[in-house]
Motif scaffolding. Sequence first.
Motif, PDB file in Angstrom:
ATOM      1  N   ALA A 135      -5.721  -1.876   5.721  1.00  0.00           N
ATOM      2  CA  ALA A 135      -6.841  -0.877   5.867  1.00  0.00           C
ATOM      3  C   ALA A 135      -6.599   0.028   7.161  1.00  0.00           C
ATOM      4  O   ALA A 135      -6.802   1.236   7.264  1.00  0.00           O
ATOM      5  CB  ALA A 135      -8.134  -1.849   6.430  1.00  0.00           C
ATOM      6  N   THR A 136      -5.930  -0.352   8.328  1.00  0.00           N
ATOM      7  CA  THR A 136      -5.821   0.501   9.609  1.00  0.00           C
ATOM      8  C   THR A 136      -4.679   1.392   9.264  1.00  0.00           C
ATOM      9  O   THR A 136      -4.501   2.471   9.896  1.00  0.00           O
ATOM     10  CB  THR A 136      -5.300  -0.530  10.925  1.00  0.00           C
ATOM     11  OG1 THR A 136      -4.386  -1.170  10.457  1.00  0.00           O
ATOM     12  CG2 THR A 136      -6.585  -1.443  10.927  1.00  0.00           C
ATOM     13  N   ALA A 137      -3.798   0.816   8.259  1.00  0.00           N
ATOM     14  CA  ALA A 137      -2.584   1.737   8.000  1.00  0.00           C
ATOM     15  C   ALA A 137      -3.181   3.109   7.044  1.00  0.00           C
ATOM     16  O   ALA A 137      -2.798   4.245   7.272  1.00  0.00           O
ATOM     17  CB  ALA A 137      -1.544   1.224   7.305  1.00  0.00           C
ATOM     18  N   PRO A 139       0.214  -7.819   2.323  1.00  0.00           N
ATOM     19  CA  PRO A 139      -0.291  -7.873   0.951  1.00  0.00           C
ATOM     20  C   PRO A 139      -1.616  -7.112   0.965  1.00  0.00           C
ATOM     21  O   PRO A 139      -2.360  -7.217   1.769  1.00  0.00           O
ATOM     22  CB  PRO A 139      -0.612  -9.243   0.621  1.00  0.00           C
ATOM     23  CG  PRO A 139      -0.718 -10.005   1.786  1.00  0.00           C
ATOM     24  CD  PRO A 139      -0.004  -9.168   2.832  1.00  0.00           C
ATOM     25  N   LEU A 140      -1.764  -6.215  -0.061  1.00  0.00           N
ATOM     26  CA  LEU A 140      -3.131  -5.689  -0.241  1.00  0.00           C
ATOM     27  C   LEU A 140      -3.651  -6.072  -1.620  1.00  0.00           C
ATOM     28  O   LEU A 140      -2.812  -5.995  -2.799  1.00  0.00           O
ATOM     29  CB  LEU A 140      -2.833  -4.072  -0.422  1.00  0.00           C
ATOM     30  CG  LEU A 140      -4.226  -3.230  -0.879  1.00  0.00           C
ATOM     31  CD1 LEU A 140      -5.164  -3.351  -0.045  1.00  0.00           C
ATOM     32  CD2 LEU A 140      -3.781  -1.941  -1.226  1.00  0.00           C
ATOM     33  N   ARG A 150      -6.797  -5.859  -3.012  1.00  0.00           N
ATOM     34  CA  ARG A 150      -7.674  -4.811  -3.810  1.00  0.00           C
ATOM     35  C   ARG A 150      -7.873  -3.501  -2.910  1.00  0.00           C
ATOM     36  O   ARG A 150      -7.808  -3.385  -1.649  1.00  0.00           O
ATOM     37  CB  ARG A 150      -9.157  -5.422  -3.989  1.00  0.00           C
ATOM     38  CG  ARG A 150      -9.350  -6.606  -4.758  1.00  0.00           C
ATOM     39  CD  ARG A 150     -10.682  -7.180  -4.957  1.00  0.00           C
ATOM     40  NE  ARG A 150     -11.148  -7.421  -3.487  1.00  0.00           N
ATOM     41  CZ  ARG A 150     -11.091  -8.592  -3.026  1.00  0.00           C
ATOM     42  NH1 ARG A 150     -10.448  -9.634  -3.375  1.00  0.00           N
ATOM     43  NH2 ARG A 150     -11.513  -8.640  -1.613  1.00  0.00           N
ATOM     44  N   LEU A 151      -7.800  -2.304  -3.678  1.00  0.00           N
ATOM     45  CA  LEU A 151      -7.967  -1.068  -3.056  1.00  0.00           C
ATOM     46  C   LEU A 151      -9.355  -1.078  -2.403  1.00  0.00           C
ATOM     47  O   LEU A 151      -9.521  -0.466  -1.328  1.00  0.00           O
ATOM     48  CB  LEU A 151      -7.767   0.087  -3.864  1.00  0.00           C
ATOM     49  CG  LEU A 151      -6.445   0.356  -4.531  1.00  0.00           C
ATOM     50  CD1 LEU A 151      -6.540   1.400  -5.525  1.00  0.00           C
ATOM     51  CD2 LEU A 151      -5.471   0.734  -3.473  1.00  0.00           C
ATOM     52  N   THR A 152     -10.300  -1.832  -2.892  1.00  0.00           N
ATOM     53  CA  THR A 152     -11.554  -1.650  -2.095  1.00  0.00           C
ATOM     54  C   THR A 152     -11.628  -2.485  -0.722  1.00  0.00           C
ATOM     55  O   THR A 152     -12.675  -2.318   0.278  1.00  0.00           O
ATOM     56  CB  THR A 152     -12.673  -2.257  -3.045  1.00  0.00           C
ATOM     57  OG1 THR A 152     -12.260  -3.656  -3.365  1.00  0.00           O
ATOM     58  CG2 THR A 152     -13.048  -1.725  -4.236  1.00  0.00           C
ATOM     59  N   ASP A 153     -10.425  -3.158  -0.449  1.00  0.00           N
ATOM     60  CA  ASP A 153     -10.413  -3.440   0.961  1.00  0.00           C
ATOM     61  C   ASP A 153      -9.957  -2.378   1.900  1.00  0.00           C
ATOM     62  O   ASP A 153     -10.201  -2.938   3.201  1.00  0.00           O
ATOM     63  CB  ASP A 153      -9.401  -4.752   1.122  1.00  0.00           C
ATOM     64  CG  ASP A 153      -9.449  -5.878   0.017  1.00  0.00           C
ATOM     65  OD1 ASP A 153     -10.888  -6.112  -0.077  1.00  0.00           O
ATOM     66  OD2 ASP A 153      -8.686  -6.754  -0.312  1.00  0.00           O
ATOM     67  N   LEU A 154      -9.715  -1.368   1.423  1.00  0.00           N
ATOM     68  CA  LEU A 154      -9.517  -0.357   2.628  1.00  0.00           C
ATOM     69  C   LEU A 154     -10.846   0.192   2.908  1.00  0.00           C
ATOM     70  O   LEU A 154     -11.137   1.343   2.807  1.00  0.00           O
ATOM     71  CB  LEU A 154      -8.643   0.704   1.823  1.00  0.00           C
ATOM     72  CG  LEU A 154      -7.134   0.304   1.266  1.00  0.00           C
ATOM     73  CD1 LEU A 154      -6.529   1.440   0.595  1.00  0.00           C
ATOM     74  CD2 LEU A 154      -6.364  -0.366   2.240  1.00  0.00           C
ATOM     75  N   LEU A 200       0.756  -1.224   0.175  1.00  0.00           N
ATOM     76  CA  LEU A 200       0.153  -0.163   0.121  1.00  0.00           C
ATOM     77  C   LEU A 200       1.123   1.214  -0.147  1.00  0.00           C
ATOM     78  O   LEU A 200       1.709   1.448   0.947  1.00  0.00           O
ATOM     79  CB  LEU A 200      -0.825   0.022   1.305  1.00  0.00           C
ATOM     80  CG  LEU A 200      -1.531   1.436   1.616  1.00  0.00           C
ATOM     81  CD1 LEU A 200      -2.807   1.655   0.332  1.00  0.00           C
ATOM     82  CD2 LEU A 200      -2.467   1.184   2.823  1.00  0.00           C
ATOM     83  N   VAL A 201       0.801   2.160  -1.013  1.00  0.00           N
ATOM     84  CA  VAL A 201       1.496   3.328  -1.076  1.00  0.00           C
ATOM     85  C   VAL A 201       0.536   4.518  -1.206  1.00  0.00           C
ATOM     86  O   VAL A 201      -0.452   4.242  -1.428  1.00  0.00           O
ATOM     87  CB  VAL A 201       2.357   3.168  -2.247  1.00  0.00           C
ATOM     88  CG1 VAL A 201       3.590   2.115  -2.076  1.00  0.00           C
ATOM     89  CG2 VAL A 201       1.756   3.222  -3.569  1.00  0.00           C
ATOM     90  N   LEU A 202       1.147   5.750  -0.997  1.00  0.00           N
ATOM     91  CA  LEU A 202       0.530   6.812  -1.117  1.00  0.00           C
ATOM     92  C   LEU A 202       0.936   7.475  -2.289  1.00  0.00           C
ATOM     93  O   LEU A 202       2.172   7.790  -2.663  1.00  0.00           O
ATOM     94  CB  LEU A 202       0.865   7.665  -0.005  1.00  0.00           C
ATOM     95  CG  LEU A 202       0.079   9.185   0.237  1.00  0.00           C
ATOM     96  CD1 LEU A 202      -1.315   9.141   0.232  1.00  0.00           C
ATOM     97  CD2 LEU A 202       0.641  10.135   1.096  1.00  0.00           C
TER      98      LEU A 202
END
Length: 611
Positions: free
Chosen positions: A98-100, A56-57, A59-63, A15-17
């Motif tokens: 998600a918590t990050a 590991p991430l 899908r972005l929808t998991d956030l 997960l990156v910004l």
Amino acid sequence: MTIHQAGGRVVADSLVLYKVRPARVVSVGEKIEIQVDGGQNKRVRPKDIRLLHPGPLTRLTDLTPCEGQIDEAWELLDGTETDLKELAELLYGEFTPATAWAAWELLADGLYFDGTPEAIRPRPRDAIERDHAEREAKARAEQEQQAFMQRLQQGRIDAGDRDRLLEVERLALQQSERSRILKALDLTETPQSAHRFLVRVGYWSADHNPYPARSGLALTDPELPVPALPDEARLDLTHLPAFAIDDEGNQDPDDAVSIDGERIWVHVADVAALVPPDSEADLEARARGANLYLPEGIVNMLPAVVTEQLGLGLQPVSPALSFGFRCGEDGELADIDIRPTLIRAERLSYAEAETRLQEGPLARLAAAAARYRARRAANGSASIDLPEVSVRVRDAEILIRPIDRHGSRAMITDLMLMAGEAAARFCTERALAIPYATQPAPESIQQPQGMAAMYAYRRQFKPSRLVVEPAAHFGLGLDRYTRATSPLRRYADLLVHQQLRALLRGDPPLSAEQISARAGEAEQGGIAVRRAERQSNQHWKLLYLRRQKGWRGEAVVVELGERKATVIVPELALEARVRARPELALDQRIALSVAEVDLPDLDCRLRVEDA
């Protein structure tokens, strides 16, 4: 290849910004391929992203949003420094993508914490409370603004909305050029559009007259101190019958007439006795220029007490500045005398005076006025007889009555012109500087017959001007003239009186330069007054038409054009344009009905009825 960043390594499914949004790392190479919101892939440089969680991430929808213990985490960290991993664990009990992301959003929000993912610091309690209060206030304001705009779109307002609409009113009154509210509603930012909008939402009533305020005019009488009448010698003319003749209901009678043998006296309210040059009342009257006569009522240029004390016939005995002269058989004036006087004035309406024109003093005055009028006509005075009306609003009722310029009204007009000419000659002979009213001749001099010819002739006239050197006034047929009979109503008349009083007392009068400057200043105010009066009369005439459901009337064609013809509706003295027809001719009388009235545009569309 693995890319190392502060806080860990960027690998696939990290997960990156990216800018201000989350992204999932798809692959790592010389450039990093990321997936952003919406499923789009991008290739970016390592420095363009910041690692938030190694993954590991999938899908972005998991956030998905997380519920955390913000206050407890803030208290535990108060006075210390932490990183994103520890903050996520304190807030949510675990460190996952998600918590990050939730912890990062809290950090980016900046209310409880500030810093970077590697160095996060709790903010001071007082700063949190201050910013929290500001945010709540801003949120409430935004909610109120949204509700306000919704009400406007629905065409209604609450009592608390009036202050918000002041910006629209300023545009409607031509006090500003922009309105954020109209722009947000995708409405034209013009005074007419603002007027239409303010009526639609109920801020202004449907009959609201904005034109005096739009011209920047004062809407109330001045409240200024006025001295007592000075104790001075006055010629006692109380034995002569004097008649203050004006419209019924007139509130500022400032002239009266009498006759003593062959000597005519025109008595004028002695305003300069209470309003000397450069007094507070003088400065205020100069700035206003004239009384403002509206269908709704009068706004005076002078304090009301001046009219109460000096209005002719309002007190048993009235002080006046009286203009005496003889009018010969040829209409020429002679033996001019100007005196401070005392008179007893009987107030009459024009209608009442009309019934007495054949008897006593009024009959002799009428005969003198006729001789004077004949002299002016012989000198080429303009004779234009276009319809005129009086427009009044009483108890919300619009009263429109024709004005007959003949009979008693014509007599008073000529007697007032006599006084103006007498004053002008008196001052010229004594080299006393006053504002003379002048008007140059039009290019062609005519004696028009018919309404269309009079309309065309009037358009040739050049405006009258106030100058300090005597010159002819074409329209009146006089070689010199000044306005001197309405000092309660017009500042230029008051200026003449101030000069005459100075001369009669032996005081130094104002110089020609001072007279020119003061007359010019007053004329600017007078221009605004006349514009507001003209627009206000048009406003109420159009409102009258709107109220008269199914109105039908007669008009006279006064000008023909290719597409439009200009007509005058005599009963309203209303000038309008109608669709041109081949059969229309000048001076033809046609039947009309109302198709549309547009008050904000001061316009109406009249329909020609088939014969």
